[in-house]
Enzyme design. Structure first.
Site, mmCIF file in Angstrom:
data_model
loop_
_atom_site.group_PDB
_atom_site.id
_atom_site.type_symbol
_atom_site.label_atom_id
_atom_site.label_comp_id
_atom_site.label_asym_id
_atom_site.label_seq_id
_atom_site.Cartn_x
_atom_site.Cartn_y
_atom_site.Cartn_z
ATOM 1 N N SER A 10 0.832 -1.211 0.000
ATOM 2 C CA SER A 10 0.000 0.000 0.000
ATOM 3 C C SER A 10 0.863 1.256 0.000
ATOM 4 C CB SER A 10 -0.955 -0.001 1.206
ATOM 5 O OG SER A 10 -1.843 -1.091 1.148
ATOM 6 N N ASP A 124 -7.883 -2.592 -0.882
ATOM 7 C CA ASP A 124 -9.295 -2.294 -0.642
ATOM 8 C C ASP A 124 -10.182 -2.623 -1.838
ATOM 9 O OD1 ASP A 124 -8.915 -1.508 1.944
ATOM 10 O OD2 ASP A 124 -8.845 0.634 1.522
ATOM 11 N N LYS A 151 -8.347 -7.174 7.819
ATOM 12 C CA LYS A 151 -9.244 -6.024 7.706
ATOM 13 C C LYS A 151 -10.388 -6.174 8.713
ATOM 14 C CE LYS A 151 -7.053 -3.977 4.295
ATOM 15 N NZ LYS A 151 -6.552 -2.590 4.372
ATOM 16 N N ARG A 155 -11.246 -10.986 4.885
ATOM 17 C CA ARG A 155 -12.004 -10.776 3.656
ATOM 18 C C ARG A 155 -11.850 -11.905 2.642
ATOM 19 N NH1 ARG A 155 -11.169 -4.187 2.987
ATOM 20 N NH2 ARG A 155 -12.815 -3.624 4.480
ATOM 21 N N LYS A 223 -20.222 2.889 7.254
ATOM 22 C CA LYS A 223 -18.919 3.223 7.836
ATOM 23 C C LYS A 223 -18.112 4.122 6.899
ATOM 24 C CE LYS A 223 -14.422 1.379 9.131
ATOM 25 N NZ LYS A 223 -13.565 0.210 9.360
#
Length: 247
Positions: A10, A124, A151, A155, A223
């Protein structure tokens, strides 16, 4: 000096942070691939700053547009540092047809095919790309996605279970997931695991389902995207509320 433990994933998020700091007068530089130098004694100064649209959130209507057509997304800066801007290149490789005019991207419906996707710098995007894989012809392989296990939920496990629960074909690997494209599926009931990106991904999946898809706990989408289901309906999605969940 900031010493980052390799491998640095990232990285785009780090560079986005550095760019914002620089706009307000605080500068840093890479000394090597894992070391940042942030000189002391600097001060932040006020400035006029334009906040970009969010490619991470745009990925959901982008996949919807690639599958169904007729979707225009605005506010997407073409010269962004956002790693999740990779969604457009990934969709293009899958065969998606879209045109860009300034900060707007318009999608037309097109046949899609599976590709190999490296998520190291855009984790993401994982949930919605796994759903995309189900709607492509052929096999989609998603790699370098180990971070998705850390996460709001695991996921990889959550999406894999959900895809199979609604009639898809998906399997976990050590660092990702393999999805066999079906072009559509039967529908059914999935758990969001309280994870906003999973809830939104399965809402997109529902647009290609023969029967309804019930996403339990879908209110967690608020969220990061409070108006997601309002936008979903505006784009032609149909939903109803079942208790506290969206269906």
């Amino acid at each position: 000096q900031l010493h980052l433990i390799p491998p640095v994933e990232s990285r785009s998020y780090i560079d986005m942070t550095r760019a914002v700091q620089a706009a307000f007068g605080v500068h840093s530089r890479w000394l090597d691939a894992t070391t940042l130098l942030l000189p002391g004694g600097q001060q932040y100064h006020p400035c006029d700053y334009n906040v970009e649209g969010d490619y991470s959130q745009a990925a959901f209507p982008a996949v919807l547009g690639a599958v169904c057509g007729g979707v225009t997304i605005t506010g997407l800066a073409p010269d962004t540092l956002q790693g999740d801007a990779a969604i457009l290149d990934i969709l293009r490789r899958c065969g998606a047809v879209f045109t860009r005019k300034g900060d707007s991207v318009t999608f037309a419906k097109a046949p899609l095919h599976g590709v190999d996707i490296d998520l190291a710098d855009c984790p993401d995007l994982g949930p919605v790309l796994m759903v995309l894989g189900l709607l492509c012809k052929g096999t989609t392989v998603i790699r370098n996605a180990e971070r998705l296990r850390l996460k709001e939920s695991d996921r990889l496990q959550s999406i894999c279970a959900g895809l199979n629960a609604i009639g898809g074909r998906a399997s976990e690997t050590a660092d990702g997931i393999v999805v066999e494209g079906t072009g559509g599926f039967a529908g059914g009931r999935v758990d969001s695991f309280g994870d906003h990106r999973i809830a939104m991904a399965f809402a997109v999946a529902a647009t290609a389902s023969e029967r309804p898809v019930t996403v339990c706990g879908a209110e967690c989408a608020s969220k990061s995207y409070e108006t997601f289901f309002d936008e979903y309906e505006r784009l032609g999605g149909r939903l109803s509320i079942e208790g506290s969940a969206r269906a």
